[in-house]
Design an enzyme around this catalytic site. Structure first.
Site, PDB file in Angstrom:
ATOM      1  N   ARG A  58       0.659  -8.561  13.856  1.00  0.00           N
ATOM      2  CA  ARG A  58       0.021  -7.592  12.963  1.00  0.00           C
ATOM      3  C   ARG A  58      -0.923  -8.287  11.985  1.00  0.00           C
ATOM      4  NH1 ARG A  58       4.676  -4.708  10.250  1.00  0.00           N
ATOM      5  NH2 ARG A  58       3.153  -3.227   9.451  1.00  0.00           N
ATOM      6  N   ARG A  65      -8.953   1.209   9.856  1.00  0.00           N
ATOM      7  CA  ARG A  65      -8.405  -0.109  10.146  1.00  0.00           C
ATOM      8  C   ARG A  65      -9.370  -0.955  10.955  1.00  0.00           C
ATOM      9  NH1 ARG A  65      -2.724   1.018   9.504  1.00  0.00           N
ATOM     10  NH2 ARG A  65      -1.390  -0.762   9.743  1.00  0.00           N
ATOM     11  N   ARG A  86      11.716  -5.901   4.462  1.00  0.00           N
ATOM     12  CA  ARG A  86      11.450  -4.471   4.234  1.00  0.00           C
ATOM     13  C   ARG A  86      12.286  -3.578   5.145  1.00  0.00           C
ATOM     14  NH1 ARG A  86       5.369  -2.125   4.675  1.00  0.00           N
ATOM     15  NH2 ARG A  86       5.592  -2.428   6.935  1.00  0.00           N
ATOM     16  N   ARG A 107      11.863  -1.421  10.800  1.00  0.00           N
ATOM     17  CA  ARG A 107      10.849  -1.022  11.780  1.00  0.00           C
ATOM     18  C   ARG A 107      10.732  -2.080  12.862  1.00  0.00           C
ATOM     19  NH1 ARG A 107       5.538   0.606   8.333  1.00  0.00           N
ATOM     20  NH2 ARG A 107       4.609  -0.491  10.100  1.00  0.00           N
ATOM     21  N   LYS A 152       0.835  -1.219   0.000  1.00  0.00           N
ATOM     22  CA  LYS A 152       0.000   0.000   0.000  1.00  0.00           C
ATOM     23  C   LYS A 152       0.861   1.257   0.000  1.00  0.00           C
ATOM     24  CE  LYS A 152      -2.284  -0.822   3.826  1.00  0.00           C
ATOM     25  NZ  LYS A 152      -1.556  -2.047   4.262  1.00  0.00           N
TER      26      LYS A 152
HETATM   27  P1  AMP Z   1       1.386   1.136   9.137  1.00  0.00           P
HETATM   28  O1  AMP Z   1       2.561   1.962   8.795  1.00  0.00           O
HETATM   29  O2  AMP Z   1       0.155   1.534   8.366  1.00  0.00           O
HETATM   30  O3  AMP Z   1       1.655  -0.342   9.061  1.00  0.00           O
HETATM   31  O4  AMP Z   1       1.041   1.455  10.674  1.00  0.00           O
HETATM   32  C1  AMP Z   1       1.972   1.179  11.691  1.00  0.00           C
HETATM   33  C2  AMP Z   1       1.276   1.127  13.041  1.00  0.00           C
HETATM   34  O5  AMP Z   1       0.665   2.402  13.315  1.00  0.00           O
HETATM   35  C3  AMP Z   1       0.126   0.131  13.151  1.00  0.00           C
HETATM   36  O6  AMP Z   1       0.575  -1.191  13.407  1.00  0.00           O
HETATM   37  C4  AMP Z   1      -0.659   0.724  14.310  1.00  0.00           C
HETATM   38  O7  AMP Z   1      -0.010   0.502  15.542  1.00  0.00           O
HETATM   39  C5  AMP Z   1      -0.565   2.215  14.016  1.00  0.00           C
HETATM   40  N1  AMP Z   1      -1.683   2.640  13.121  1.00  0.00           N
HETATM   41  C6  AMP Z   1      -1.598   3.105  11.853  1.00  0.00           C
HETATM   42  N2  AMP Z   1      -2.813   3.394  11.360  1.00  0.00           N
HETATM   43  C7  AMP Z   1      -3.687   3.093  12.347  1.00  0.00           C
HETATM   44  C8  AMP Z   1      -5.109   3.138  12.463  1.00  0.00           C
HETATM   45  N3  AMP Z   1      -5.892   3.533  11.442  1.00  0.00           N
HETATM   46  N4  AMP Z   1      -5.672   2.773  13.641  1.00  0.00           N
HETATM   47  C9  AMP Z   1      -4.919   2.373  14.672  1.00  0.00           C
HETATM   48  N5  AMP Z   1      -3.589   2.272  14.626  1.00  0.00           N
HETATM   49  C10 AMP Z   1      -2.971   2.623  13.481  1.00  0.00           C
END
Ligand code: AMP
Length: 210
Positions: free
Chosen positions: A164, A88, A127, A153, A13
């Site tokens: 996750r 989410r 990654r 990360r 994404k």
């Molecule tokens: P991502 O970079 O999109 O994988 O997001 C990394 C982390 O940020 C996730 O595993 C959550 O801990 C937090 N996060 C990102 N977007 C959301 C969301 N819409 N709701 C809750 N937590 C989020």
């Protein structure tokens, strides 16, 4: 174009968001990137999010929804936006629908990235992420986009990946059904070359938004 990207972590994404945002001339709004930027800057929001992020859990809706609500008041969303990583869960999807209904600017489409589980795990564990612009990359020491240093990360480490993926299945996957019912869902296969996937996405979206 008002667009949401949905799909498991590692489905591409973030990578596709860069190309799609440029193609449609709309801002790329990644809630994960906003949290990471806050974490880096040591803001109260970043500190609030850190524990959840490190464990692969969702940051509470009360925090996330307010952050998105505020972001959607910025001037740059006048011509649309691409949301990556939000909503989410179904509660967030309902909040987003309400925010946009109030502004009379409903979504045009929700693009779902479909990818086999084994491929997801392989992609996530290799990654790396840029410390400065958060762009994902594989097999490089410097960010291909801005030249910044890259790192792994905390939540791309093997022990957090499984968590996750289960959070995705339990909490996020139900929004696919939500958006299918709303008639907004467009699904593409997320395997193959980056440019092929971008073309696939643009072709699929052109059917719902000229
Ligand atoms: P991502 O970079 O999109 O994988 O997001 C990394 C982390 O940020 C996730 O595993 C959550 O801990 C937090 N996060 C990102 N977007 C959301 C969301 N819409 N709701 C809750 N937590 C989020």
């Amino acid at each position: 174009m008002r667009l949401v990207l949905v799909g498991p972590p590692g489905a591409g994404k973030g990578t596709q968001a860069q190309f799609l945002a440029a193609h449609y001339s709309i801002p790329h709004i990644s809630t994960g990137d906003i949290f990471r930027a806050n974490l880096k800057a040591g803001t109260p929001l970043g500190l609030q999010a850190k524990g959840f992020m490190d464990n692969g859990e969702l940051v509470p809706d009360s925090v996330t929804n307010e952050m998105v609500k505020d972001r959607l008041t910025h001037d740059d969303v006048a011509n649309g936006f691409l949301l990556d990583g939000f909503p989410r869960n179904v509660a967030q999807a309902e909040v987003l629908r309400a925010i946009l209904a109030e502004k009379k600017t409903p979504l045009h489409a929700v693009l779902e990235f479909s990818l086999a589980n084994e491929e997801i795990v392989a992609r996530l564990s290799s990654r790396r992420t840029c410390k400065d612009c958060f762009q994902p990359s594989v097999g490089v020491e410097k960010c291909p986009s801005c030249g910044g240093d890259v790192y792994q990360r905390e939540d791309d480490k093997e022990e957090v990946i499984a968590k996750r993926l289960s959070v995705y299945q339990e909490q996020t996957a139900p929004i696919v059904h939500f958006y299918r019912t709303e008639g907004l869902l467009v699904t593409i296969a997320a395997d193959g070359e980056v440019s092929e996937i971008t073309d696939r996405a643009i072709t699929a979206l052109s059917r719902v938004h000229g």
